[in-house]
Design a protein around this motif. Structure first.
Motif, mmCIF file in Angstrom:
data_model
loop_
_atom_site.group_PDB
_atom_site.id
_atom_site.type_symbol
_atom_site.label_atom_id
_atom_site.label_comp_id
_atom_site.label_asym_id
_atom_site.label_seq_id
_atom_site.Cartn_x
_atom_site.Cartn_y
_atom_site.Cartn_z
ATOM 1 N N ASP A 53 -2.201 47.929 -20.574
ATOM 2 C CA ASP A 53 -1.438 49.174 -20.471
ATOM 3 C C ASP A 53 0.053 48.931 -20.256
ATOM 4 O OD1 ASP A 53 -3.792 50.683 -20.712
ATOM 5 O OD2 ASP A 53 -4.173 50.563 -18.555
ATOM 6 N N SER A 54 0.518 47.749 -20.613
ATOM 7 C CA SER A 54 1.926 47.408 -20.374
ATOM 8 C C SER A 54 2.870 48.026 -21.383
ATOM 9 C CB SER A 54 2.093 45.882 -20.389
ATOM 10 O OG SER A 54 1.736 45.356 -21.656
ATOM 11 N N GLY A 55 2.319 48.557 -22.470
ATOM 12 C CA GLY A 55 3.169 49.179 -23.486
ATOM 13 C C GLY A 55 3.698 48.209 -24.520
ATOM 14 N N VAL A 56 3.306 46.938 -24.399
ATOM 15 C CA VAL A 56 3.720 45.926 -25.371
ATOM 16 C C VAL A 56 2.478 45.177 -25.838
ATOM 17 C CG1 VAL A 56 6.024 45.659 -24.386
ATOM 18 C CG2 VAL A 56 4.149 44.193 -23.577
ATOM 19 N N LYS A 57 2.651 44.370 -26.874
ATOM 20 C CA LYS A 57 1.549 43.568 -27.397
ATOM 21 C C LYS A 57 1.452 42.275 -26.603
ATOM 22 C CE LYS A 57 -0.151 41.632 -31.778
ATOM 23 N NZ LYS A 57 0.152 41.488 -33.227
ATOM 24 N N VAL A 58 0.296 42.032 -25.991
ATOM 25 C CA VAL A 58 0.062 40.799 -25.242
ATOM 26 C C VAL A 58 -1.228 40.185 -25.771
ATOM 27 C CG1 VAL A 58 -0.343 39.760 -22.992
ATOM 28 C CG2 VAL A 58 1.211 41.707 -23.186
ATOM 29 N N GLU A 59 -1.121 38.969 -26.270
ATOM 30 C CA GLU A 59 -2.257 38.350 -26.961
ATOM 31 C C GLU A 59 -2.396 36.893 -26.544
ATOM 32 O OE1 GLU A 59 -2.291 36.624 -31.274
ATOM 33 O OE2 GLU A 59 -2.677 38.785 -31.421
ATOM 34 N N GLY A 60 -3.615 36.500 -26.168
ATOM 35 C CA GLY A 60 -3.862 35.124 -25.763
ATOM 36 C C GLY A 60 -4.695 34.365 -26.765
ATOM 37 N N ALA A 61 -4.653 33.034 -26.680
ATOM 38 C CA ALA A 61 -5.432 32.168 -27.559
ATOM 39 C C ALA A 61 -5.902 30.956 -26.772
ATOM 40 C CB ALA A 61 -4.598 31.723 -28.759
ATOM 41 N N VAL A 62 -7.088 30.499 -27.081
ATOM 42 C CA VAL A 62 -7.614 29.272 -26.483
ATOM 43 C C VAL A 62 -6.983 28.094 -27.208
ATOM 44 C CG1 VAL A 62 -9.658 27.869 -26.059
ATOM 45 C CG2 VAL A 62 -9.795 30.362 -25.861
ATOM 46 N N LEU A 63 -6.330 27.218 -26.458
ATOM 47 C CA LEU A 63 -5.619 26.105 -27.082
ATOM 48 C C LEU A 63 -5.448 24.953 -26.110
ATOM 49 C CD1 LEU A 63 -4.026 25.141 -29.616
ATOM 50 C CD2 LEU A 63 -1.975 26.131 -28.561
ATOM 51 N N ASP A 64 -5.639 23.747 -26.609
ATOM 52 C CA ASP A 64 -5.344 22.513 -25.882
ATOM 53 C C ASP A 64 -3.999 22.018 -26.387
ATOM 54 O OD1 ASP A 64 -5.104 19.963 -24.868
ATOM 55 O OD2 ASP A 64 -7.006 19.223 -25.686
ATOM 56 N N MET A 65 -2.992 21.931 -25.505
ATOM 57 C CA MET A 65 -1.654 21.532 -25.939
ATOM 58 C C MET A 65 -1.584 20.074 -26.364
ATOM 59 S SD MET A 65 0.114 24.188 -26.072
ATOM 60 C CE MET A 65 1.693 23.402 -26.423
ATOM 61 N N GLY A 66 -2.657 19.327 -26.171
ATOM 62 C CA GLY A 66 -2.717 17.974 -26.690
ATOM 63 C C GLY A 66 -3.166 17.921 -28.137
ATOM 64 N N ASP A 67 -3.540 19.053 -28.712
ATOM 65 C CA ASP A 67 -4.001 19.152 -30.099
ATOM 66 C C ASP A 67 -2.809 19.502 -30.986
ATOM 67 O OD1 ASP A 67 -5.109 19.787 -32.544
ATOM 68 O OD2 ASP A 67 -6.400 21.386 -31.798
ATOM 69 N N ALA A 68 -2.229 18.493 -31.635
ATOM 70 C CA ALA A 68 -1.003 18.689 -32.410
ATOM 71 C C ALA A 68 -1.192 19.719 -33.517
ATOM 72 C CB ALA A 68 -0.537 17.356 -32.995
ATOM 73 N N ASP A 69 -2.267 19.601 -34.285
ATOM 74 C CA ASP A 69 -2.495 20.534 -35.387
ATOM 75 C C ASP A 69 -2.746 21.936 -34.860
ATOM 76 O OD1 ASP A 69 -2.215 18.478 -37.211
ATOM 77 O OD2 ASP A 69 -4.380 18.110 -37.373
ATOM 78 N N GLY A 70 -3.451 22.035 -33.755
ATOM 79 C CA GLY A 70 -3.731 23.348 -33.174
ATOM 80 C C GLY A 70 -2.479 24.038 -32.687
ATOM 81 N N VAL A 71 -1.563 23.282 -32.071
ATOM 82 C CA VAL A 71 -0.312 23.861 -31.587
ATOM 83 C C VAL A 71 0.507 24.402 -32.751
ATOM 84 C CG1 VAL A 71 1.904 23.341 -30.483
ATOM 85 C CG2 VAL A 71 -0.219 22.447 -29.506
ATOM 86 N N ALA A 72 0.649 23.604 -33.801
ATOM 87 C CA ALA A 72 1.444 24.033 -34.967
ATOM 88 C C ALA A 72 0.840 25.268 -35.617
ATOM 89 C CB ALA A 72 1.543 22.889 -35.970
ATOM 90 N N ALA A 73 -0.487 25.278 -35.748
ATOM 91 C CA ALA A 73 -1.140 26.427 -36.378
ATOM 92 C C ALA A 73 -0.977 27.684 -35.537
ATOM 93 C CB ALA A 73 -2.624 26.120 -36.593
ATOM 94 N N TRP A 74 -1.074 27.546 -34.223
ATOM 95 C CA TRP A 74 -0.922 28.706 -33.332
ATOM 96 C C TRP A 74 0.478 29.295 -33.419
ATOM 97 C CZ3 TRP A 74 1.313 28.663 -28.029
ATOM 98 C CH2 TRP A 74 1.175 29.901 -27.385
ATOM 99 N N VAL A 75 1.494 28.448 -33.363
ATOM 100 C CA VAL A 75 2.877 28.935 -33.417
ATOM 101 C C VAL A 75 3.126 29.671 -34.731
ATOM 102 C CG1 VAL A 75 5.299 28.244 -33.519
ATOM 103 C CG2 VAL A 75 3.774 27.181 -31.849
#
Length: 253
Positions: A53-75
């Motif tokens: 109910d904050s009035g903005v878009k807030v979205e989370g994702a499951v991610l391991d920051m040690g996963d190089a490909d996962g970080v790039a894909a998420w960004v």
């Protein structure tokens, strides 16, 4: 003060607990849309629900920051769905303090290379912003010798140097890069709460080093991070901002 963040998009790593959660909430309270990641799906869902109910878009994702490909894909995915990126905050830490081979590996993989990979993926996206900002969360342990010297403190020092280098390299593109270094920060489920119960003598000694007589709160750190990330801090780049209540004694020149 209007931080001029309304309608901007912020990306925060480690956004479900402690300082990271407070940063997500602070960006949302300023009218920024926020994408965040963490490793626990249940904590991500709880954070999303709390800010529904904050009035903005807030979205989370499951991610391991040690996963190089996962970080790039998420960004790239966040930039596509949110229509770009304006502020990026690297907050995740392995919190690997004891001096062991495993902790050196974890600190280098998560804290340092997680930040490097995040920034490498984000820089092409923030180039399109009219107020681009990159921030990494370091620590007073990266600025001076203390009980966390070793893998944790050494990598936190490296983050300060890395971000200062980015500030110089990206200045002509108008991209700001800074570091925020918290002192001892107390919150439920945090490191200092664990030390308080598991090593009360160390907790008492550490608390006595704080001239304010207390440890900081996640909100106090988050407020500084969000200001540094905002267009109102347009002349600030290459800085390491201490948020420690006077804990550290060294003089910065």
């Amino acid at each position: 003060m209007d931080l001029q963040l309304r309608g901007k998009t912020a990306l925060v790593t480690g956004g479900t607990r402690g300082i990271g959660r407070a940063i997500v909430e602070a960006f949302a309270s300023e009218g920024a849309n926020v994408a965040f990641c963490a490793r626990d799906a249940a904590e991500i869902a709880e954070t999303e629900a709390a800010l529904a109910d904050s009035g903005v878009k807030v979205e989370g994702a499951v991610l391991d920051m040690g996963d190089a490909d996962g970080v790039a894909a998420w960004v790239d995915s966040v930039a596509g769905r949110f229509g770009g990126l304006d502020a990026v905050v690297s907050n995740v830490s392995a919190l690997a303090i004891p001096d062991t081979a495993e902790n050196w590996e974890a600190s280098l993989r998560v804290d340092l290379m997680g930040t490097v990979r995040l920034m490498q993926a984000a820089i092409p996206q923030v180039r399109r912003s009219d107020s681009p900002s990159l921030v990494a969360i370091s620590s007073v342990s990266g600025r001076e010798v203390d009980f966390a010297s070793g893998p944790y403190g050494t990598v936190k020092s490296a983050l300060i140097a890395y971000m200062a280098g980015l500030a110089f390299q990206l200045a002509d593109a108008g991209i700001r890069a800074n570091t925020v270094s918290p002192g001892n920060t107390y919150f439920d489920g945090g490191v200092w709460q664990g030390i308080e119960s598991g090593s009360p003598e160390m907790f008492t000694e550490s608390l006595a080093l704080n001239p304010t007589g207390r440890m900081g709160t996640p909100q106090e750190v988050a407020d500084v991070v969000v200001f540094v990330s905002s267009p109102r801090a347009s002349r600030m780049t290459g800085a390491n901002v201490l948020v420690d209540g006077g804990l550290s004694r060294g003089i910065q020149f």
